[in-house]
Design a protein around this motif. Structure first.
Motif, mmCIF file in Angstrom:
data_model
loop_
_atom_site.group_PDB
_atom_site.id
_atom_site.type_symbol
_atom_site.label_atom_id
_atom_site.label_comp_id
_atom_site.label_asym_id
_atom_site.label_seq_id
_atom_site.Cartn_x
_atom_site.Cartn_y
_atom_site.Cartn_z
ATOM 1 N N ARG A 132 65.701 65.290 4.548
ATOM 2 C CA ARG A 132 66.754 66.244 4.867
ATOM 3 C C ARG A 132 68.105 65.533 4.926
ATOM 4 N N ALA A 133 68.223 64.423 4.198
ATOM 5 C CA ALA A 133 69.479 63.674 4.168
ATOM 6 C C ALA A 133 69.540 62.843 2.896
ATOM 7 N N VAL A 134 70.767 62.515 2.480
ATOM 8 C CA VAL A 134 70.973 61.652 1.314
ATOM 9 C C VAL A 134 71.986 60.574 1.669
ATOM 10 N N LEU A 135 71.939 59.474 0.931
ATOM 11 C CA LEU A 135 72.843 58.355 1.152
ATOM 12 C C LEU A 135 73.587 58.029 -0.135
ATOM 13 N N GLY A 136 74.773 57.460 0.008
ATOM 14 C CA GLY A 136 75.532 57.010 -1.149
ATOM 15 C C GLY A 136 76.492 58.062 -1.681
#
Length: 216
Positions: A132-136
């Motif tokens: 439920r999250a993304v990085l970058g």
């Protein structure tokens, strides 16, 4: 007793601001006794007023209570907002300069900011585990453009420049047509109803710089 809100200038030399959305030291409110014989009736009046104050009801702000030991104890005993008291210090408006109160409040504000940021990073870690999250920068902007961003975390000092392709993809570069991709991500998340918070350097791991908790 009256409430004295410290300004950024009062605390700026003692503690750096918390960044995007973090509890900033100039938002730490100090409840100050107006004289050494503040009555319980006045304390009760202040507490009654605080029950309807937006500072407590809409966007709770950590509070530092500044007064004599007796008045601080009496206020804590009757207040309905004891959970918002971040710390207590001695100090009176007729004998203590606001700048000196700022210096006393700064360590408390620092602890509040640090604890708040750790909680945000922990929330992001859990969201990543639940997908439920993304990085970058690339993934964050793509999800933000889709309207999926609930909470954007920005590391202190992180910057990225480039362009956003019509497809939504991101190209990081330093050509003449480059613009601030972090500002673009922040504006996009806010425009679509999300919120933005700051975290410390390298808190998100690797060179991510940005983390986005998703609505779905």
């Amino acid at each position: 007793m009256h409430r004295c809100a410290l300004t950024k200038g009062d605390l700026g030399s003692h503690l750096d601001r918390g960044g995007f959305g973090s509890p900033a030291p100039d938002e730490m409110v100090v409840n100050v006794g107006s004289h050494h014989h503040t009555s319980m009736s006045i304390l009760r009046l202040i507490n009654a007023i605080s029950l309807t104050s937006p500072m407590f009801t809409e966007d709770p702000t950590p509070v530092v209570v500044a007064a004599s030991r007796r008045v601080r104890a009496e206020y804590r005993a009757i207040t309905h907002h004891a959970d918002l008291i971040a710390g207590e210090i001695g100090g009176w408006p007729d004998t203590t300069a606001v700048a000196h109160l700022g210096a006393a409040v700064a360590p408390v504000a620092g602890r509040v900011v640090h604890t708040h940021r750790l909680a945000l990073v922990d929330e992001l870690d859990q969201a990543i585990g639940a997908r439920r999250a993304v990085l970058g920068i690339d993934s964050v902007i793509a999800s933000a453009l889709d309207g999926a961003g609930r909470l954007l975390l920005v590391e202190d000092g992180y910057s990225a420049f480039g362009t956003v392709r019509p497809s939504g993809g991101v190209e990081v570069h330093d050509r003449a047509d480059a613009f601030d991709l972090v500002e673009f991500a922040v504006a996009t998340v806010l425009d679509k109803g999300g919120s933005v918070e700051g975290v410390g350097r390298n808190e998100l791991g690797g060179d991510a710089g940005l983390g986005l908790l998703l609505r779905y």
